[in-house]
Design a protein around this motif. Structure first.
Motif, PDB file in Angstrom:
ATOM      1  N   GLY A 199     -32.671-134.406-111.658  1.00  0.00           N
ATOM      2  CA  GLY A 199     -32.812-133.576-110.708  1.00  0.00           C
ATOM      3  C   GLY A 199     -33.697-132.825-110.291  1.00  0.00           C
ATOM      4  N   ASN A 200     -33.831-132.371-108.778  1.00  0.00           N
ATOM      5  CA  ASN A 200     -34.622-131.333-108.405  1.00  0.00           C
ATOM      6  C   ASN A 200     -34.334-129.846-108.989  1.00  0.00           C
ATOM      7  OD1 ASN A 200     -36.717-130.228-106.948  1.00  0.00           O
ATOM      8  ND2 ASN A 200     -36.075-131.270-104.973  1.00  0.00           N
ATOM      9  N   SER A 201     -35.132-128.885-108.485  1.00  0.00           N
ATOM     10  CA  SER A 201     -34.791-127.335-109.130  1.00  0.00           C
ATOM     11  C   SER A 201     -34.783-127.467-110.536  1.00  0.00           C
ATOM     12  CB  SER A 201     -33.587-126.845-108.235  1.00  0.00           C
ATOM     13  OG  SER A 201     -33.499-125.566-108.350  1.00  0.00           O
ATOM     14  N   TRP A 202     -35.792-128.014-111.188  1.00  0.00           N
ATOM     15  CA  TRP A 202     -35.750-127.742-112.739  1.00  0.00           C
ATOM     16  C   TRP A 202     -34.609-128.661-113.209  1.00  0.00           C
ATOM     17  CZ3 TRP A 202     -39.837-125.391-114.875  1.00  0.00           C
ATOM     18  CH2 TRP A 202     -40.519-124.515-114.238  1.00  0.00           C
ATOM     19  N   SER A 203     -34.224-129.664-112.555  1.00  0.00           N
ATOM     20  CA  SER A 203     -32.916-130.555-112.901  1.00  0.00           C
ATOM     21  C   SER A 203     -31.655-129.618-113.106  1.00  0.00           C
ATOM     22  CB  SER A 203     -33.139-131.436-114.057  1.00  0.00           C
ATOM     23  OG  SER A 203     -34.313-132.366-113.877  1.00  0.00           O
ATOM     24  N   SER A 204     -31.497-128.535-112.651  1.00  0.00           N
ATOM     25  CA  SER A 204     -30.212-127.590-113.077  1.00  0.00           C
ATOM     26  C   SER A 204     -29.091-128.092-112.743  1.00  0.00           C
ATOM     27  CB  SER A 204     -30.571-126.416-112.074  1.00  0.00           C
ATOM     28  OG  SER A 204     -29.403-125.456-112.341  1.00  0.00           O
ATOM     29  N   ALA A 205     -28.266-128.362-113.748  1.00  0.00           N
ATOM     30  CA  ALA A 205     -26.826-128.790-113.484  1.00  0.00           C
ATOM     31  C   ALA A 205     -25.866-127.754-112.414  1.00  0.00           C
ATOM     32  CB  ALA A 205     -26.093-128.813-114.670  1.00  0.00           C
ATOM     33  N   LYS A 206     -26.236-126.591-112.678  1.00  0.00           N
ATOM     34  CA  LYS A 206     -25.719-125.599-111.820  1.00  0.00           C
ATOM     35  C   LYS A 206     -26.248-125.836-110.312  1.00  0.00           C
ATOM     36  CE  LYS A 206     -25.378-120.255-111.425  1.00  0.00           C
ATOM     37  NZ  LYS A 206     -25.734-119.259-111.835  1.00  0.00           N
ATOM     38  N   LYS A 207     -27.074-125.997-110.175  1.00  0.00           N
ATOM     39  CA  LYS A 207     -27.799-126.076-108.672  1.00  0.00           C
ATOM     40  C   LYS A 207     -27.774-127.383-108.298  1.00  0.00           C
ATOM     41  CE  LYS A 207     -30.960-122.348-109.679  1.00  0.00           C
ATOM     42  NZ  LYS A 207     -32.358-121.751-109.511  1.00  0.00           N
ATOM     43  N   TRP A 208     -27.217-128.520-109.015  1.00  0.00           N
ATOM     44  CA  TRP A 208     -27.210-129.924-108.498  1.00  0.00           C
ATOM     45  C   TRP A 208     -26.755-130.100-107.290  1.00  0.00           C
ATOM     46  CZ3 TRP A 208     -29.580-133.425-111.469  1.00  0.00           C
ATOM     47  CH2 TRP A 208     -29.435-134.821-110.990  1.00  0.00           C
ATOM     48  N   LEU A 209     -25.609-129.572-106.856  1.00  0.00           N
ATOM     49  CA  LEU A 209     -25.295-129.934-105.259  1.00  0.00           C
ATOM     50  C   LEU A 209     -25.758-129.551-104.312  1.00  0.00           C
ATOM     51  CD1 LEU A 209     -21.324-129.274-105.756  1.00  0.00           C
ATOM     52  CD2 LEU A 209     -22.522-131.312-105.899  1.00  0.00           C
ATOM     53  N   ASP A 210     -26.564-128.374-104.428  1.00  0.00           N
ATOM     54  CA  ASP A 210     -27.572-127.706-103.484  1.00  0.00           C
ATOM     55  C   ASP A 210     -28.886-128.517-103.574  1.00  0.00           C
ATOM     56  OD1 ASP A 210     -25.826-126.010-102.510  1.00  0.00           O
ATOM     57  OD2 ASP A 210     -26.255-124.260-103.916  1.00  0.00           O
ATOM     58  N   ALA A 211     -29.457-128.807-104.706  1.00  0.00           N
ATOM     59  CA  ALA A 211     -30.662-129.170-104.947  1.00  0.00           C
ATOM     60  C   ALA A 211     -30.943-130.817-104.966  1.00  0.00           C
ATOM     61  CB  ALA A 211     -31.514-128.504-105.824  1.00  0.00           C
ATOM     62  N   SER A 212     -29.825-131.577-105.426  1.00  0.00           N
ATOM     63  CA  SER A 212     -29.804-132.859-105.861  1.00  0.00           C
ATOM     64  C   SER A 212     -29.067-133.922-105.238  1.00  0.00           C
ATOM     65  CB  SER A 212     -29.928-132.929-107.249  1.00  0.00           C
ATOM     66  OG  SER A 212     -31.012-132.120-107.779  1.00  0.00           O
ATOM     67  N   ASP A 213     -28.108-133.106-104.364  1.00  0.00           N
ATOM     68  CA  ASP A 213     -27.046-134.340-103.846  1.00  0.00           C
ATOM     69  C   ASP A 213     -27.660-135.390-103.216  1.00  0.00           C
ATOM     70  OD1 ASP A 213     -24.434-134.698-103.042  1.00  0.00           O
ATOM     71  OD2 ASP A 213     -25.096-134.348-101.133  1.00  0.00           O
ATOM     72  N   THR A 214     -28.828-135.372-102.565  1.00  0.00           N
ATOM     73  CA  THR A 214     -29.244-136.532-101.703  1.00  0.00           C
ATOM     74  C   THR A 214     -29.762-137.801-102.742  1.00  0.00           C
ATOM     75  OG1 THR A 214     -31.495-135.331-101.664  1.00  0.00           O
ATOM     76  CG2 THR A 214     -30.092-135.286 -99.717  1.00  0.00           C
ATOM     77  N   LEU A 215     -29.866-137.365-103.755  1.00  0.00           N
ATOM     78  CA  LEU A 215     -30.128-138.400-104.856  1.00  0.00           C
ATOM     79  C   LEU A 215     -29.259-139.382-104.960  1.00  0.00           C
ATOM     80  CD1 LEU A 215     -31.929-136.417-107.820  1.00  0.00           C
ATOM     81  CD2 LEU A 215     -32.986-137.455-105.905  1.00  0.00           C
ATOM     82  N   LYS A 216     -28.062-139.356-104.594  1.00  0.00           N
ATOM     83  CA  LYS A 216     -26.967-140.188-104.595  1.00  0.00           C
ATOM     84  C   LYS A 216     -27.329-141.336-103.664  1.00  0.00           C
ATOM     85  CE  LYS A 216     -24.130-137.833-101.241  1.00  0.00           C
ATOM     86  NZ  LYS A 216     -22.936-136.814-101.206  1.00  0.00           N
ATOM     87  N   HIS A 217     -28.222-141.095-102.776  1.00  0.00           N
ATOM     88  CA  HIS A 217     -28.625-142.083-101.525  1.00  0.00           C
ATOM     89  C   HIS A 217     -29.716-142.979-102.366  1.00  0.00           C
ATOM     90  CE1 HIS A 217     -25.992-140.542 -99.030  1.00  0.00           C
ATOM     91  NE2 HIS A 217     -26.424-139.288 -98.874  1.00  0.00           N
ATOM     92  N   LEU A 218     -30.456-142.973-103.430  1.00  0.00           N
ATOM     93  CA  LEU A 218     -31.289-143.666-104.000  1.00  0.00           C
ATOM     94  C   LEU A 218     -30.845-145.405-104.079  1.00  0.00           C
ATOM     95  CD1 LEU A 218     -33.031-141.459-106.741  1.00  0.00           C
ATOM     96  CD2 LEU A 218     -33.806-142.096-104.558  1.00  0.00           C
ATOM     97  N   LYS A 219     -31.647-145.968-103.920  1.00  0.00           N
ATOM     98  CA  LYS A 219     -31.459-147.416-103.915  1.00  0.00           C
ATOM     99  C   LYS A 219     -32.004-148.289-105.240  1.00  0.00           C
ATOM    100  CE  LYS A 219     -28.828-147.280-100.164  1.00  0.00           C
ATOM    101  NZ  LYS A 219     -27.314-147.226-100.155  1.00  0.00           N
ATOM    102  N   ASP A 220     -31.355-148.757-105.906  1.00  0.00           N
ATOM    103  CA  ASP A 220     -31.777-149.570-107.013  1.00  0.00           C
ATOM    104  C   ASP A 220     -31.215-151.174-106.958  1.00  0.00           C
ATOM    105  OD1 ASP A 220     -32.795-150.666-109.593  1.00  0.00           O
ATOM    106  OD2 ASP A 220     -31.387-149.576-110.652  1.00  0.00           O
ATOM    107  N   PRO A 221     -32.310-152.025-106.762  1.00  0.00           N
ATOM    108  CA  PRO A 221     -31.720-153.497-106.826  1.00  0.00           C
ATOM    109  C   PRO A 221     -31.168-153.774-107.891  1.00  0.00           C
ATOM    110  CG  PRO A 221     -34.052-153.274-106.715  1.00  0.00           C
ATOM    111  CD  PRO A 221     -33.705-152.010-106.659  1.00  0.00           C
ATOM    112  N   ALA A 222     -31.392-153.339-109.082  1.00  0.00           N
ATOM    113  CA  ALA A 222     -30.962-153.658-110.153  1.00  0.00           C
ATOM    114  C   ALA A 222     -29.466-152.770-110.656  1.00  0.00           C
ATOM    115  CB  ALA A 222     -31.556-153.440-111.590  1.00  0.00           C
ATOM    116  N   ASP A 223     -29.060-151.706-109.629  1.00  0.00           N
ATOM    117  CA  ASP A 223     -28.041-150.951-109.848  1.00  0.00           C
ATOM    118  C   ASP A 223     -27.744-150.390-111.142  1.00  0.00           C
ATOM    119  OD1 ASP A 223     -25.697-149.827-109.032  1.00  0.00           O
ATOM    120  OD2 ASP A 223     -24.430-151.664-109.420  1.00  0.00           O
ATOM    121  N   ASN A 224     -28.918-149.924-111.597  1.00  0.00           N
ATOM    122  CA  ASN A 224     -28.937-149.440-113.229  1.00  0.00           C
ATOM    123  C   ASN A 224     -29.523-148.065-113.058  1.00  0.00           C
ATOM    124  OD1 ASN A 224     -28.606-149.064-115.699  1.00  0.00           O
ATOM    125  ND2 ASN A 224     -30.000-150.675-116.330  1.00  0.00           N
ATOM    126  N   LEU A 225     -29.027-146.985-112.289  1.00  0.00           N
ATOM    127  CA  LEU A 225     -29.553-145.648-112.503  1.00  0.00           C
ATOM    128  C   LEU A 225     -28.651-144.715-113.355  1.00  0.00           C
ATOM    129  CD1 LEU A 225     -30.810-145.122-108.596  1.00  0.00           C
ATOM    130  CD2 LEU A 225     -31.956-145.966-110.568  1.00  0.00           C
TER     131      LEU A 225
END
Length: 345
Positions: A199-225
Motif C-alpha cells: 500500500g501507499n503511505s508506508w503501506s500503513s494499515a491505519k491509513k489504508w482507506l485514505d492512501a490505498s483504496d484505489t489499489l482495488k482497481h488493479l487488474k491481474d489477468p491471472a487474478d492472483n493478487l
C-alpha cells in the motif's frame, strides 16, 4: 478495575504460552512467517558484499524451521540486482538470492521476494523517486519481468512483493500506475505466481482507506493478487518504540484497532491480504499481549503476515527486532509468534 483485568489477562496469557495446547497449528491456512533482512542493508549502492550488505543463507533458516515457520519475506535492493537501468541482472547477487531460495526449498519454506526500495532507486548520488531523474515506470516494470523470468521456475516462491512501503510521491506520479505496469510486465512471462502489492503511505494499515483504496482497481489477468499492509503499535507507527508502553499509548487491543479497517476493506472487496511487517520491543510483556491479540485477529480473518525482523546483522539498537538469539537466550516475542503458524482460514 482495568488494571486488575489486565493483570489477570496477562497471567493467563503467560501461563497459556507455556502449554503446547496453546500452539495453533492449522494445516489448511495461510502461513505466518518472518522477515530475514540483510540484503537491504547499507547506504552505499551497489555497495560491497559482506561489508555494506549480505544475503541470508541456510543458517538463517534453521531456527525458524524448528519453530515451525514456513514463510520468509526476503528484502532485496533493485540497485544491487541491476546496476544499469534496463540492463542485465547482476549475476553475483542473483546467484546469492537463488542460493537462499534453494536452501529454503529444501526446508519446505516459501519465500516472498520483497523489493525493498520505497518507490525509489539510488541514482545521481541520492534516492530518486521512480518517474524522476530518468527512472521510468518502464524501467521498473522491466526489472520485475527479468526477476520473474529468473525465479518463476522455483516452486517455493510465495510471491513477488512489488515494492516495500511506497511513500511521499508527488501528485504527478502514481503508485497505482507503477504497480499496474509491473503486474502487466510480470504476466508476460509468469501467469501463475502471486503478486503482492504494498500500500501507499508506508503501506500503513491505519491509513489504508485514505492512501490505498484505489489499489482495488488493479487488474491481474491471472487474478492472483495479494495486498500488503504494515502495522506497528507505537504512537507514530514507525516500529521504533522509543518510549514507554504508556507514552506510546499501548493497549491490549491496539493492534486490532489499527489493522481492522484494512481487514474490512479486504472483505468488502473480496480481496486477499497480507501484513508484511509488524513487531514489538522485548522490554515490556504488555506488548506481547497486544501482539497476541493482533495475530489472533488476523488468523481468524484469514490474513497472514511476517514479523519484522530477523537476520544476521541486526544490532542491539533495533528494539523491535527478533534475531535468532539474544545472547543465547530466546527472545520473548517468539513465544507469541510460534502460536500462530498458519491462519485459521
Amino acid at each position: 478495575m482495568k488494571n486488575t483485568v489486565f493483570v489477570l489477562g496477562l497471567i493467563a496469557f503467560m501461563l497459556g504460552g507455556c502449554s503446547d495446547k496453546v500452539k495453533e497449528v492449522q494445516s489448511s491456512g495461510e502461513p505466518f512467517g518472518m522477515n530475514v533482512a540483510c540484503a537491504d542493508f547499507g547506504s552505499i549502492f551497489p555497495g560491497t558484499y559482506n561489508k555494506d550488505y549480505t544475503y541470508p543463507t541456510d543458517s538463517d533458516l534453521v531456527y525458524w524451521q524448528k519453530k515451525g515457520f514456513r514463510l520468509i519475506r526476503m528484502p532485496f535492493k533493485w540497485e544491487r540486482l541491476q546496476y544499469e537501468l534496463g540492463g542485465e541482472l547482476n549475476q553475483y547477487d542473483l546467484n546469492k538470492m537463488k542460493d537462499f531460495i534453494v536452501a529454503a526449498q529444501k526446508r519446505n519454506i516459501k519465500v516472498l521476494l520483497d523489493l525493498h526500495n520505497y518507490c525509489r532507486r539510488f541514482k545521481d548520488g541520492g534516492h530518486r523517486i521512480i518517474g524522476t531523474h530518468g527512472i521510468t515506470n518502464e524501467h521498473y516494470a522491466g526489472f520485475w519481468k527479468k526477476i520473474a523470468q529468473e525465479f518463476m521456475k522455483y516452486d517455493n516462491i510465495y510471491g513477488y512483493g512489488l515494492m516495500n512501503e511506497p511513500h511521499d510521491l508527488p501528485d504527478s506520479l502514481s503508485w497505482f500506475c507503477m504497480a499496474q505496469l509491473a503486474i502487466d510486465s510480470i504476466r508476460t512471462v509468469d501467469s501463475e505466481n502471486t503478486i503482492v502489492v504494498g500500500g501507499n503511505s508506508w503501506s500503513s494499515a491505519k491509513k489504508w482507506l485514505d492512501a490505498s483504496d484505489t489499489l482495488k482497481h488493479l487488474k491481474d489477468p491471472a487474478d492472483n493478487l495479494k495486498f500488503e499492509a504494515h502495522c506497528y503499535f507505537d504512537k507514530d507507527g514507525s516500529g521504533t518504540y522509543k518510549y514507554s508502553y504508556e507514552d506510546e499509548e499501548g493497549t491490549p487491543e491496539k493492534g486490532v484497532e489499527l489493522v481492522s479497517s484494512f481487514v474490512a476493506w479486504l472483505k468488502e472487496n473480496q480481496l486477499k491480504g497480507f501484513v508484511g511487517e509488524y513487531g514489538i520491543p522485548d522490554n515490556d510483556p504488555r506488548w506481547e499481549v497486544t501482539l497476541d491479540n493482533f495475530l489472533a485477529y488476523l488468523s481468524e480473518n484469514g490474513v497472514n503476515g511476517t514479523y519484522w525482523a530477523s537476520g544476521p546483522w541486526w544490532g542491539k539498537g533495533a528494539a523491535m527486532v527478533v534475531p535468532t538469539y539474544k545472547g543465547g537466550q530466546e527472545y520473548p516475542q517468539v513465544r507469541v509468534l510460534e502460536k500462530y503458524l498458519t491462519t485459521r482460514k
